[in-house]
Write an enzyme that holds these catalytic residues in place. Structure first.
Site, PDB file in Angstrom:
ATOM      1  N   GLU A 153       0.800  -1.220   0.000  1.00  0.00           N
ATOM      2  CA  GLU A 153       0.000   0.000   0.000  1.00  0.00           C
ATOM      3  C   GLU A 153       0.832   1.269   0.000  1.00  0.00           C
ATOM      4  O   GLU A 153       0.406   2.295  -0.531  1.00  0.00           O
ATOM      5  CB  GLU A 153      -0.917  -0.001   1.232  1.00  0.00           C
ATOM      6  CG  GLU A 153      -1.924  -1.135   1.289  1.00  0.00           C
ATOM      7  CD  GLU A 153      -3.087  -0.940   0.337  1.00  0.00           C
ATOM      8  OE1 GLU A 153      -3.440   0.222   0.073  1.00  0.00           O
ATOM      9  OE2 GLU A 153      -3.622  -1.945  -0.142  1.00  0.00           O
ATOM     10  N   ASP A 189      -8.984   7.087  -7.949  1.00  0.00           N
ATOM     11  CA  ASP A 189      -9.533   5.755  -8.193  1.00  0.00           C
ATOM     12  C   ASP A 189     -11.035   5.708  -7.951  1.00  0.00           C
ATOM     13  O   ASP A 189     -11.627   4.630  -7.884  1.00  0.00           O
ATOM     14  CB  ASP A 189      -8.829   4.718  -7.304  1.00  0.00           C
ATOM     15  CG  ASP A 189      -9.017   4.983  -5.813  1.00  0.00           C
ATOM     16  OD1 ASP A 189      -9.552   6.059  -5.468  1.00  0.00           O
ATOM     17  OD2 ASP A 189      -8.638   4.118  -5.006  1.00  0.00           O
ATOM     18  N   THR A 242      -8.066   8.874   0.304  1.00  0.00           N
ATOM     19  CA  THR A 242      -7.614   7.630   0.922  1.00  0.00           C
ATOM     20  C   THR A 242      -6.582   7.998   1.969  1.00  0.00           C
ATOM     21  O   THR A 242      -5.654   8.754   1.701  1.00  0.00           O
ATOM     22  CB  THR A 242      -6.972   6.702  -0.133  1.00  0.00           C
ATOM     23  OG1 THR A 242      -7.946   6.395  -1.127  1.00  0.00           O
ATOM     24  CG2 THR A 242      -6.466   5.436   0.492  1.00  0.00           C
TER      25      THR A 242
END
Length: 294
Positions: A79, A97, A102
């Site tokens: 990640e 995305d 995020t």
């Protein structure tokens, strides 16, 4: 690189949380690590003494503190291209995305409900924190990639909040409640060891859970159509190969997941080596970068 499959997934949060609550009815406990490495298939002795074999396998799990630390590092390598997972509390960005912002140690997303739940928990524990004023906006953008009400200061305020031990603890607790503990409990129920439990955890982190075919439950269902887990009398290595095959298929359904190296040159390598309990040293690659845990 932070990616979690979305597809039809935004409404699936209720099912995902319900799974976690159901599985958490049995508490996860840290237990002693076994000395021997699991064989890739049942030995003759294990076939004649299945109860003893199951007892030996259940003696350790991903919830063992040392194994859990390995899991955090493995996920962070995929990640964040780093083994330093604790440096990721402050991480936040929009990676375009479709999930909005995020952030944090496992990629809580403003568009997939888990970031909202995280900030709600933090605010419940510490009213008036720097992120509390963003709750109305987080509720509005939930299910979309919108930044309405969050820009221009949300990312900087997130980084400031990340210096607060209470926010760090909230991230840890939500990671465990929604992703880690359900993965471990489901893995133990299926009779799979540390590697298998990690494969479940990594899939939950990326895909979430729900009814769609690319969710964790969809991936597991696809694997069960090909092989049985040990709890149903199947061979562990055969079942995990089927699960990883199903995971790769799910990742390939979305362009953001087209690089499957976190499976091909990491989890699949451990499985091929018969390292079903993630004994160190571990060597793997993600996105072409090499990592080592001694």
């Amino acid at each position: 690189m932070r990616t979690r499959s979305i597809g039809e997934s935004l409404p699936r949060t209720t099912a995902r949380v319900a799974l976690g609550l159901a599985l958490l009815a049995v508490p996860a406990t840290a237990v002693a690590t076994t000395a021997g490495q699991a064989a890739p298939s049942r030995t003759a002795a294990a076939q004649h003494a299945p109860h003893a074999a199951r007892a030996a396998r259940s003696a350790t799990g991903l919830d063992d503190p040392a194994k859990k630390e390995i899991a955090m590092q493995l996920v962070s390598s995929a990640e964040n291209s780093s083994l330093d997972w604790k440096a990721q509390y402050k991480y936040i960005e929009d990676i375009d995305d479709g999930r909005g912002y995020t952030g944090g140690i496992i990629g809580f997303c403003s568009g997939t409900h888990d970031m909202l739940e995280l900030v709600e928990l933090y605010t419940h524990r510490k009213p008036g924190n720097i992120l509390a004023t963003y709750l109305p906006a987080l509720r509005e953008v939930d299910g979309s990639d919108s930044h309405d009400g969050l820009d221009p200061d949300y990312t900087e305020d997130w980084k400031k909040a990340a210096q607060d031990p209470e926010f760090q603890k909230a991230q840890n607790d939500e990671r465990d409640r929604v992703y880690f503990d359900p993965a471990v409990e489901r893995g133990k129920a299926d009779g799979i060891g540390v590697l298998g439990q990690f494969a479940y955890y990594d899939a939950l982190v990326m895909h979430g859970d729900g009814d769609d075919s690319t969710s964790f439950s969809g991936i597991r269902k696809r694997a069960l159509a090909k092989a049985s887990p040990p709890a149903r009398g199947g061979d562990e290595k055969t079942y995990l190969n089927a699960f990883l095959d199903a995971r790769v298929w799910a990742m390939q359904q979305e362009e953001a997941h087209s690089d499957t190296s976190r499976i091909d040159t990491a989890q699949r390598v451990f499985l091929k080596n018969g390292n079903l309990d993630l004994h160190t040293p571990l060597d793997w690659k993600v996105y072409g970068d090499s990592y080592h845990i001694g």
